[in-house]
Design an enzyme around this catalytic site. Structure first.
Site, PDB file in Angstrom:
ATOM      1  N   HIS A  39      42.075  49.509  42.715  1.00 16.49           N
ATOM      2  CA  HIS A  39      41.558  49.254  44.055  1.00 16.49           C
ATOM      3  C   HIS A  39      40.685  48.009  44.071  1.00 16.49           C
ATOM      4  O   HIS A  39      40.096  47.631  43.067  1.00 16.49           O
ATOM      5  CB  HIS A  39      40.766  50.458  44.572  1.00 16.49           C
ATOM      6  CG  HIS A  39      39.464  50.656  43.864  1.00 16.49           C
ATOM      7  ND1 HIS A  39      39.387  51.226  42.611  1.00 16.49           N
ATOM      8  CD2 HIS A  39      38.204  50.329  44.227  1.00 16.49           C
ATOM      9  CE1 HIS A  39      38.115  51.260  42.241  1.00 16.49           C
ATOM     10  NE2 HIS A  39      37.379  50.712  43.189  1.00 16.49           N
ATOM     11  N   HIS A  95      37.978  41.892  43.584  1.00 10.72           N
ATOM     12  CA  HIS A  95      38.517  41.986  42.232  1.00 10.72           C
ATOM     13  C   HIS A  95      39.033  43.397  41.994  1.00 10.72           C
ATOM     14  O   HIS A  95      38.646  44.336  42.690  1.00 10.72           O
ATOM     15  CB  HIS A  95      37.436  41.651  41.198  1.00 10.72           C
ATOM     16  CG  HIS A  95      36.217  42.512  41.338  1.00 10.72           C
ATOM     17  ND1 HIS A  95      35.128  42.132  42.085  1.00 10.72           N
ATOM     18  CD2 HIS A  95      35.938  43.742  40.855  1.00 10.72           C
ATOM     19  CE1 HIS A  95      34.216  43.085  42.053  1.00 10.72           C
ATOM     20  NE2 HIS A  95      34.679  44.087  41.319  1.00 10.72           N
TER      21      HIS A  95
END
Length: 190
Positions: free
Chosen positions: A127, A42
């Site tokens: 990220h 995620h």
């Protein structure tokens, strides 16, 4: 409960990333890294940590408002890097990263407005964590392969509130568990 707000990649995008991770895991030194499981992939918008049950409704209301204020945008998993001198390996993002960053700011502000202390604000780095290590590992070859990776784009249409439970068994390799508590559509209601 331990919570964070996130953008979750759809299954077909996760499939692409899984193929890339398979390539990465074939590199020398891959065994020194603890690879994250697919359920944990995620883009974290804001990490809230332990949230008292009585604050969850206010946080949810604020996140719903933040989602309504954001229009859907395009994102792709692409590139990568490291944090902490080889202690974390991550895949990056391309596309409307400025919109992702704005959504992250709104997710953090939602917590503050709900009465949650958020600590020091840091510049958002989009990220998706792929692997971690307790010790510094030379992840240069991994980052090199990730720089070549560019997945397909998708339309980000919602934000998720996710509950995470850290491993408790002490079994090596056990992964945290993630559960989507709620989702809100972006741009639903202006």
């Amino acid at each position: 409960m331990r919570l964070f707000a996130a953008v979750l990649p759809p299954e077909d995008i996760a499939d692409e990333l899984a193929a890339e991770v398979t390539r990465l895991r074939q590199l020398p030194g891959a065994g020194r890294l603890r690879w994250t499981g697919r359920p944990g992939w995620h883009f974290t918008l804001a990490f809230y940590g332990e949230v008292a049950d009585d604050l969850v409704p206010a946080l949810s209301d604020r996140l719903a408002r933040a989602a309504r204020r954001a229009a859907p945008f395009t994102l792709a998993v692409a590139g990568g890097g490291q944090f902490g001198q080889g202690r974390a390996l991550w895949a990056g993002a391309r596309g409307d990263v400025a919109e992702l960053r704005l959504l992250a700011g709104r997710a953090e502000a939602a917590a503050r407005k709900a009465g949650m202390p958020m600590g020091e604000h840091r510049r958002y780095q989009a990220h998706l964590t792929l692997a971690r290590s307790r010790d510094a590992v030379d992840v240069g070859p991994f980052v090199g392969l990730l720089h070549e990776f560019a997945g397909r784009s998708w339309s980000v249409t919602d934000v998720a509130l996710v509950r995470s439970e850290l491993p408790r068994s002490g079994v090596p390799g056990e992964q945290p568990r993630y559960e989507v508590v709620a989702r809100w559509a972006l741009g639903a209601g202006g």
